[in-house]
Design a protein around this motif. Structure first.
Motif, short mmCIF file in Angstrom:
data_model
loop_
_atom_site.label_atom_id
_atom_site.label_comp_id
_atom_site.label_asym_id
_atom_site.label_seq_id
_atom_site.Cartn_x
_atom_site.Cartn_y
_atom_site.Cartn_z
N UNK A 37 0.83 -1.21 0.00
CA UNK A 37 0.00 0.00 0.00
C UNK A 37 0.86 1.25 0.00
N UNK A 38 0.49 2.23 -0.79
CA UNK A 38 1.26 3.46 -0.87
C UNK A 38 1.15 4.23 0.44
N UNK A 39 2.27 4.74 0.90
CA UNK A 39 2.27 5.54 2.11
C UNK A 39 1.65 6.90 1.81
N UNK A 40 0.75 7.32 2.68
CA UNK A 40 0.05 8.58 2.44
C UNK A 40 0.98 9.78 2.47
N UNK A 41 2.14 9.63 3.12
CA UNK A 41 3.08 10.75 3.21
C UNK A 41 3.95 10.88 1.97
N UNK A 42 3.96 9.87 1.10
CA UNK A 42 4.76 9.95 -0.12
C UNK A 42 4.18 11.01 -1.05
N UNK A 43 5.06 11.54 -1.92
CA UNK A 43 4.58 12.44 -2.97
C UNK A 43 4.95 11.87 -4.32
N UNK A 44 4.26 12.27 -5.35
CA UNK A 44 4.47 11.73 -6.68
C UNK A 44 5.50 12.55 -7.45
N UNK A 45 6.48 11.85 -8.01
CA UNK A 45 7.45 12.49 -8.91
C UNK A 45 7.06 12.10 -10.34
#
Length: 404
Positions: A37-45
């Motif tokens: 599951x993607x971490x909610x704190x990640x941002x998309x590059x």
């Protein structure tokens, strides 16, 4: 260059990290690309070309070292001391099916990891989604690095994600898995077709290029000066000069806040040789700064090398480290000119390391005589008035100039 390494404290135990594979199992640690599951704190590059996206923690640095139509981007966590996570994408010009993907993988390995003295492939496994995972070991200036490389085809595009898993904690492995699993390619992106080729940039490089950083330590002294120490190793295949290190501080949104640069104290850095550096932000670290990025640039020393005096030119003796009555660490020694001609501007560059092999201080000083005749000796002393931690050992590098 003449180098002497000594412990400062007799009998002091130095932690030594042995990066070797167990004799009973030669496989490096494997990062398996399974759904996470993607971490909610990640941002998309999203790459400016639109060819790929991925998600990563907001404090990771991003460096685009693409060349022509070969897309190559490096991602590094704060204070990274290993190789960056690297994404490589090219348009092969032909739709890749299973057989042609295998052929493209072989070409990738030949171009990127073709030197058997530098890289050893340990295993190659097909993944359930049609991609492949290659595990191997690359020899670098910071020791052997255990790598996982994930390769996949998206119509005409070949992608490779290189991950350094050497000594990774469970938490770091989970982060790497999450990043790898968020990688997406847009096969409709407009990228010119090109062939697979190794990165060949010489001017500016990160730890996967010809100028490799290690021993990094960032700290703030009592005057509020923010300092970034480390050392850089030359992997260009020839001598370099005027090597300039630039440190850039970023906020959580990857906005550059301030940068500072300094030239390494060695005038000539031979191939496979290392030099220390120290960069000081005299106004301190901005409160919003969450990470820093290092860049390096240098030029060929084909002319300056003619008058350079290095490792075979001097004898270093009677060197020792003592504390002054004021409690400051002093390193001194004697230098003898081994050449048949005079040596000019001879200096000693001293680097202090802690027990984790980080650079806690570095400085340089010219010896007592401006000109050292053949067989003649001179003394030097260098006092360190501040350090970023306890010193466990020191390294002395000598260099000078001849008449040519």
């Amino acid at each position: 260059m003449s180098i002497r390494i000594k412990r400062l404290l007799s009998g002091a135990a130095l932690a030594v990290l042995v990066l070797a594979l167990a004799a009973c199992d030669t496989s490096p640690v494997v990062v398996v690309a399974t759904p996470v599951p993607l971490d909610a704190a990640f941002h998309t590059y999203r790459h400016p070309s639109g060819v790929f996206t991925l998600r990563l923690p907001p404090d990771w640095s991003v460096r685009d070292v693409s060349r022509d139509a070969a897309i190559r981007v490096e991602f590094s966590p704060p204070d990274n001391t290993g190789l960056p996570l690297t994404v490589y994408v090219i348009n092969t010009g032909n739709v890749l099916d299973a057989p042609t993907l295998l052929d493209a993988i072989n070409k990738y390995q030949a171009a990127i990891n073709g030197d058997s003295k530098v890289y050893s492939e340990v295993s190659r496994n097909a993944q359930g989604d049609g991609s492949w995972r290659l595990a191997g070991v690359r020899q670098t200036a910071i020791g052997p690095r255990e790598l996982n490389t994930f390769l996949q085809a998206d119509k005409t595009f070949l992608s490779a994600i290189e991950v350094d898993v050497t000594g990774a904690t469970d938490q770091r492995l989970q982060t790497l898995k999450a990043i790898v699993n968020t990688f997406r390619v847009d096969p409709t992106a407009i990228i010119s077709a090109s062939s697979i080729q190794a990165q060949a940039d010489i001017g500016v490089n990160t730890s996967s290029g010809v100028l490799v950083f290690d021993g990094l330590l960032a700290w703030t002294n009592q005057q509020g000066v923010f300092i970034v120490n480390g050392q850089v190793t030359n992997h260009s295949g020839g001598p370099l000069e005027a090597i300039r290190i630039t440190a850039i501080l970023y906020d959580a949104q990857s906005n550059a806040l301030v940068e500072q640069a300094n030239v390494v104290p060695l005038e000539i850095l031979d191939d496979q040789e290392s030099a220390p550096f120290s960069i000081q932000f005299r106004s301190g670290k901005p409160s919003q700064a969450v990470r820093y990025e290092l860049q390096a640039a240098g030029r060929s020393a084909e002319y300056a090398i003619k008058t350079h005096l290095g490792a075979d030119s001097f004898i270093l003796g009677n060197d020792k480290a003592t504390y002054t009555t004021g409690g400051y660490l002093n390193v001194g020694g004697d230098v003898v000119n081994k050449t048949k001609g005079p040596a000019h501007f001879v200096k000693a560059i001293v680097t202090m390391f802690d027990d984790q092999q980080r650079v806690v201080a570095t400085d340089s000083v010219f010896i007592a005589k401006p000109d050292l005749l053949p067989g003649e000796s001179a003394h030097f002393d260098l006092t360190f008035f501040e350090m970023g931690g306890g010193a466990a050992r020191y390294v002395i590098i000598l260099e000078g100039k001849s008449d040519g």
